[in-house]
Design a protein around this motif. Sequence first.
Motif, PDB file in Angstrom:
ATOM      1  N   VAL A  91     -11.832  11.416 -12.943  1.00 45.92           N
ATOM      2  CA  VAL A  91     -12.178  10.116 -13.526  1.00 45.92           C
ATOM      3  C   VAL A  91     -12.590   9.188 -12.385  1.00 45.92           C
ATOM      4  CG1 VAL A  91     -10.640  10.396 -15.520  1.00 45.92           C
ATOM      5  CG2 VAL A  91      -9.762   9.323 -13.427  1.00 45.92           C
ATOM      6  N   PRO A  92     -13.167   8.010 -12.682  1.00 43.95           N
ATOM      7  CA  PRO A  92     -13.496   7.089 -11.594  1.00 43.95           C
ATOM      8  C   PRO A  92     -12.280   6.866 -10.688  1.00 43.95           C
ATOM      9  CG  PRO A  92     -14.430   6.301 -13.640  1.00 43.95           C
ATOM     10  CD  PRO A  92     -13.547   7.479 -13.991  1.00 43.95           C
ATOM     11  N   THR A  93     -12.544   6.786  -9.378  1.00 45.76           N
ATOM     12  CA  THR A  93     -11.478   6.750  -8.373  1.00 45.76           C
ATOM     13  C   THR A  93     -11.674   5.557  -7.446  1.00 45.76           C
ATOM     14  OG1 THR A  93     -11.314   9.152  -8.465  1.00 45.76           O
ATOM     15  CG2 THR A  93     -10.446   8.085  -6.491  1.00 45.76           C
ATOM     16  N   LEU A  94     -10.573   4.881  -7.129  1.00 48.40           N
ATOM     17  CA  LEU A  94     -10.583   3.787  -6.156  1.00 48.40           C
ATOM     18  C   LEU A  94      -9.871   4.275  -4.906  1.00 48.40           C
ATOM     19  CD1 LEU A  94     -11.099   0.855  -5.302  1.00 48.40           C
ATOM     20  CD2 LEU A  94      -8.922   0.265  -6.391  1.00 48.40           C
ATOM     21  N   PRO A  95     -10.614   4.779  -3.919  1.00 46.59           N
ATOM     22  CA  PRO A  95      -9.968   5.262  -2.691  1.00 46.59           C
ATOM     23  C   PRO A  95      -9.549   4.087  -1.809  1.00 46.59           C
ATOM     24  CG  PRO A  95     -12.331   5.651  -2.602  1.00 46.59           C
ATOM     25  CD  PRO A  95     -12.044   5.000  -3.921  1.00 46.59           C
ATOM     26  N   ILE A  96      -8.346   4.177  -1.270  1.00 49.15           N
ATOM     27  CA  ILE A  96      -7.815   3.114  -0.412  1.00 49.15           C
ATOM     28  C   ILE A  96      -7.212   3.754   0.826  1.00 49.15           C
ATOM     29  CG2 ILE A  96      -6.180   1.203  -0.228  1.00 49.15           C
ATOM     30  CD1 ILE A  96      -6.202   1.020  -3.288  1.00 49.15           C
ATOM     31  N   ASP A  97      -7.620   3.307   1.997  1.00 47.48           N
ATOM     32  CA  ASP A  97      -6.976   3.708   3.245  1.00 47.48           C
ATOM     33  C   ASP A  97      -5.773   2.787   3.434  1.00 47.48           C
ATOM     34  OD1 ASP A  97      -8.510   5.850   4.349  1.00 47.48           O
ATOM     35  OD2 ASP A  97     -10.096   4.421   4.804  1.00 47.48           O
ATOM     36  N   ILE A  98      -4.576   3.334   3.383  1.00 50.63           N
ATOM     37  CA  ILE A  98      -3.356   2.540   3.506  1.00 50.63           C
ATOM     38  C   ILE A  98      -3.046   2.348   4.989  1.00 50.63           C
ATOM     39  CG2 ILE A  98      -0.885   2.456   2.976  1.00 50.63           C
ATOM     40  CD1 ILE A  98      -2.730   2.232   0.491  1.00 50.63           C
ATOM     41  N   PRO A  99      -2.890   1.085   5.424  1.00 48.39           N
ATOM     42  CA  PRO A  99      -2.600   0.846   6.842  1.00 48.39           C
ATOM     43  C   PRO A  99      -1.146   1.171   7.179  1.00 48.39           C
ATOM     44  CG  PRO A  99      -2.595  -1.224   5.639  1.00 48.39           C
ATOM     45  CD  PRO A  99      -3.011  -0.158   4.662  1.00 48.39           C
ATOM     46  N   ASP A 100      -0.855   1.309   8.456  1.00 48.95           N
ATOM     47  CA  ASP A 100       0.518   1.475   8.919  1.00 48.95           C
ATOM     48  C   ASP A 100       1.293   0.195   8.655  1.00 48.95           C
ATOM     49  OD1 ASP A 100      -0.101   4.008   9.737  1.00 48.95           O
ATOM     50  OD2 ASP A 100      -0.085   3.554  11.881  1.00 48.95           O
ATOM     51  N   GLY A 101       2.609   0.310   8.620  1.00 46.84           N
ATOM     52  CA  GLY A 101       3.469  -0.818   8.261  1.00 46.84           C
ATOM     53  C   GLY A 101       3.629  -0.836   6.754  1.00 46.84           C
ATOM     54  N   GLY A 102       4.429  -1.720   6.227  1.00 43.34           N
ATOM     55  CA  GLY A 102       4.602  -1.824   4.789  1.00 43.34           C
ATOM     56  C   GLY A 102       3.344  -2.348   4.114  1.00 43.34           C
ATOM     57  N   PHE A 103       3.047  -1.803   2.927  1.00 40.35           N
ATOM     58  CA  PHE A 103       1.835  -2.201   2.207  1.00 40.35           C
ATOM     59  C   PHE A 103       2.051  -1.959   0.722  1.00 40.35           C
ATOM     60  CE2 PHE A 103      -2.507  -1.642   0.601  1.00 40.35           C
ATOM     61  CZ  PHE A 103      -3.172  -2.695   1.226  1.00 40.35           C
ATOM     62  N   THR A 104       1.702  -2.923  -0.117  1.00 35.65           N
ATOM     63  CA  THR A 104       1.870  -2.790  -1.564  1.00 35.65           C
ATOM     64  C   THR A 104       0.524  -2.807  -2.262  1.00 35.65           C
ATOM     65  OG1 THR A 104       4.055  -3.818  -1.582  1.00 35.65           O
ATOM     66  CG2 THR A 104       2.844  -3.866  -3.646  1.00 35.65           C
ATOM     67  N   TYR A 133       4.664   0.581  -3.365  1.00 34.42           N
ATOM     68  CA  TYR A 133       4.934   0.113  -2.009  1.00 34.42           C
ATOM     69  C   TYR A 133       4.914   1.310  -1.076  1.00 34.42           C
ATOM     70  CZ  TYR A 133       7.573  -1.213   2.120  1.00 34.42           C
ATOM     71  OH  TYR A 133       7.968  -1.404   3.422  1.00 34.42           O
ATOM     72  N   PHE A 134       4.043   1.285  -0.104  1.00 35.43           N
ATOM     73  CA  PHE A 134       3.936   2.341   0.903  1.00 35.43           C
ATOM     74  C   PHE A 134       4.802   1.917   2.081  1.00 35.43           C
ATOM     75  CE2 PHE A 134       0.351   2.762  -1.817  1.00 35.43           C
ATOM     76  CZ  PHE A 134       0.048   4.117  -1.847  1.00 35.43           C
ATOM     77  N   GLY A 135       5.946   2.571   2.235  1.00 37.66           N
ATOM     78  CA  GLY A 135       6.924   2.141   3.222  1.00 37.66           C
ATOM     79  C   GLY A 135       7.053   3.080   4.399  1.00 37.66           C
ATOM     80  N   THR A 153       9.460   0.319  11.792  1.00 38.86           N
ATOM     81  CA  THR A 153       8.613  -0.871  11.761  1.00 38.86           C
ATOM     82  C   THR A 153       7.234  -0.572  12.338  1.00 38.86           C
ATOM     83  OG1 THR A 153      10.560  -2.274  11.984  1.00 38.86           O
ATOM     84  CG2 THR A 153       8.425  -3.281  12.496  1.00 38.86           C
ATOM     85  N   GLY A 154       6.208  -0.853  11.559  1.00 40.48           N
ATOM     86  CA  GLY A 154       4.835  -0.662  12.005  1.00 40.48           C
ATOM     87  C   GLY A 154       4.347   0.773  11.936  1.00 40.48           C
ATOM     88  N   GLY A 155       5.211   1.685  11.525  1.00 40.58           N
ATOM     89  CA  GLY A 155       4.846   3.101  11.490  1.00 40.58           C
ATOM     90  C   GLY A 155       4.033   3.457  10.255  1.00 40.58           C
ATOM     91  N   PRO A 156       3.588   4.719  10.199  1.00 44.15           N
ATOM     92  CA  PRO A 156       2.821   5.172   9.049  1.00 44.15           C
ATOM     93  C   PRO A 156       3.728   5.280   7.816  1.00 44.15           C
ATOM     94  CG  PRO A 156       3.283   7.014  10.493  1.00 44.15           C
ATOM     95  CD  PRO A 156       3.765   5.776  11.197  1.00 44.15           C
ATOM     96  N   PRO A 157       3.181   5.083   6.618  1.00 43.31           N
ATOM     97  CA  PRO A 157       3.992   5.213   5.410  1.00 43.31           C
ATOM     98  C   PRO A 157       4.585   6.614   5.286  1.00 43.31           C
ATOM     99  CG  PRO A 157       1.886   4.194   4.903  1.00 43.31           C
ATOM    100  CD  PRO A 157       1.807   4.698   6.306  1.00 43.31           C
ATOM    101  N   ARG A 158       5.862   6.690   4.901  1.00 47.23           N
ATOM    102  CA  ARG A 158       6.543   7.965   4.701  1.00 47.23           C
ATOM    103  C   ARG A 158       7.169   8.069   3.310  1.00 47.23           C
ATOM    104  NH1 ARG A 158       3.692  10.067   7.926  1.00 47.23           N
ATOM    105  NH2 ARG A 158       4.257  10.472  10.075  1.00 47.23           N
ATOM    106  N   CYS A 159       7.063   6.979   2.518  1.00 49.78           N
ATOM    107  CA  CYS A 159       7.536   7.027   1.141  1.00 49.78           C
ATOM    108  C   CYS A 159       6.736   6.014   0.320  1.00 49.78           C
ATOM    109  CB  CYS A 159       9.031   6.729   1.044  1.00 49.78           C
ATOM    110  SG  CYS A 159       9.485   5.050   1.506  1.00 49.78           S
ATOM    111  N   ILE A 160       6.741   6.236  -0.981  1.00 45.50           N
ATOM    112  CA  ILE A 160       6.102   5.294  -1.898  1.00 45.50           C
ATOM    113  C   ILE A 160       7.143   4.917  -2.939  1.00 45.50           C
ATOM    114  CG2 ILE A 160       4.231   4.872  -3.537  1.00 45.50           C
ATOM    115  CD1 ILE A 160       2.723   7.215  -2.191  1.00 45.50           C
ATOM    116  N   ASP A 161       7.476   3.631  -3.010  1.00 50.71           N
ATOM    117  CA  ASP A 161       8.362   3.118  -4.046  1.00 50.71           C
ATOM    118  C   ASP A 161       7.479   2.664  -5.202  1.00 50.71           C
ATOM    119  OD1 ASP A 161      10.391   3.489  -2.237  1.00 50.71           O
ATOM    120  OD2 ASP A 161      10.696   1.359  -1.818  1.00 50.71           O
ATOM    121  N   ILE A 162       7.731   3.201  -6.390  1.00 48.92           N
ATOM    122  CA  ILE A 162       6.929   2.893  -7.569  1.00 48.92           C
ATOM    123  C   ILE A 162       7.799   2.106  -8.537  1.00 48.92           C
ATOM    124  CG2 ILE A 162       5.602   3.871  -9.492  1.00 48.92           C
ATOM    125  CD1 ILE A 162       5.474   6.490  -7.674  1.00 48.92           C
ATOM    126  N   GLN A 163       7.288   0.966  -8.990  1.00 48.22           N
ATOM    127  CA  GLN A 163       8.034   0.162  -9.945  1.00 48.22           C
ATOM    128  C   GLN A 163       7.118  -0.277 -11.074  1.00 48.22           C
ATOM    129  OE1 GLN A 163       9.923  -3.584  -8.630  1.00 48.22           O
ATOM    130  NE2 GLN A 163      11.764  -2.819  -9.632  1.00 48.22           N
TER     131      GLN A 163
END
Length: 133
Positions: A32-45, A59-61, A65-75
Amino acid sequence: MDRQTSRASICQLPVMTSADAESIGFAIFNHVPTLPIDIPDGGFTVSAKTSEGLRVTLYFGPYRTGGPPRCIDIQYHDAGMTVPDGGGSPVPVFDMLTIAEKGRHTYDSRKSDISEKPSIAVLLLDKPEAAAR
């Protein structure tokens, strides 16, 4: 515009076909149509809203501090059910299920009491070598 907002605003690409997203290195799902996003290091929602006004955040956590995301919190914010959090404030809870091998639903919160429903689902971003252990 602050530095964090400026940095985040350049990470989003335009909506494209799933084939185009795949051709530039993004994973696809359901053709289906896709919105690609490059997630930066550090926290990002990433905050999304449907045409009916239903809202979800991802939330890409980082683990450091300042590191690459290692988990995604979904709410999911609009299920209409809440439970008290650790401090007593209401937090939204929602139903979810997981799909495993051969389509089995290994977890289905629809069968759970409200106090057992998730308020946040956490997806761990293990690297392939860690998953092989």
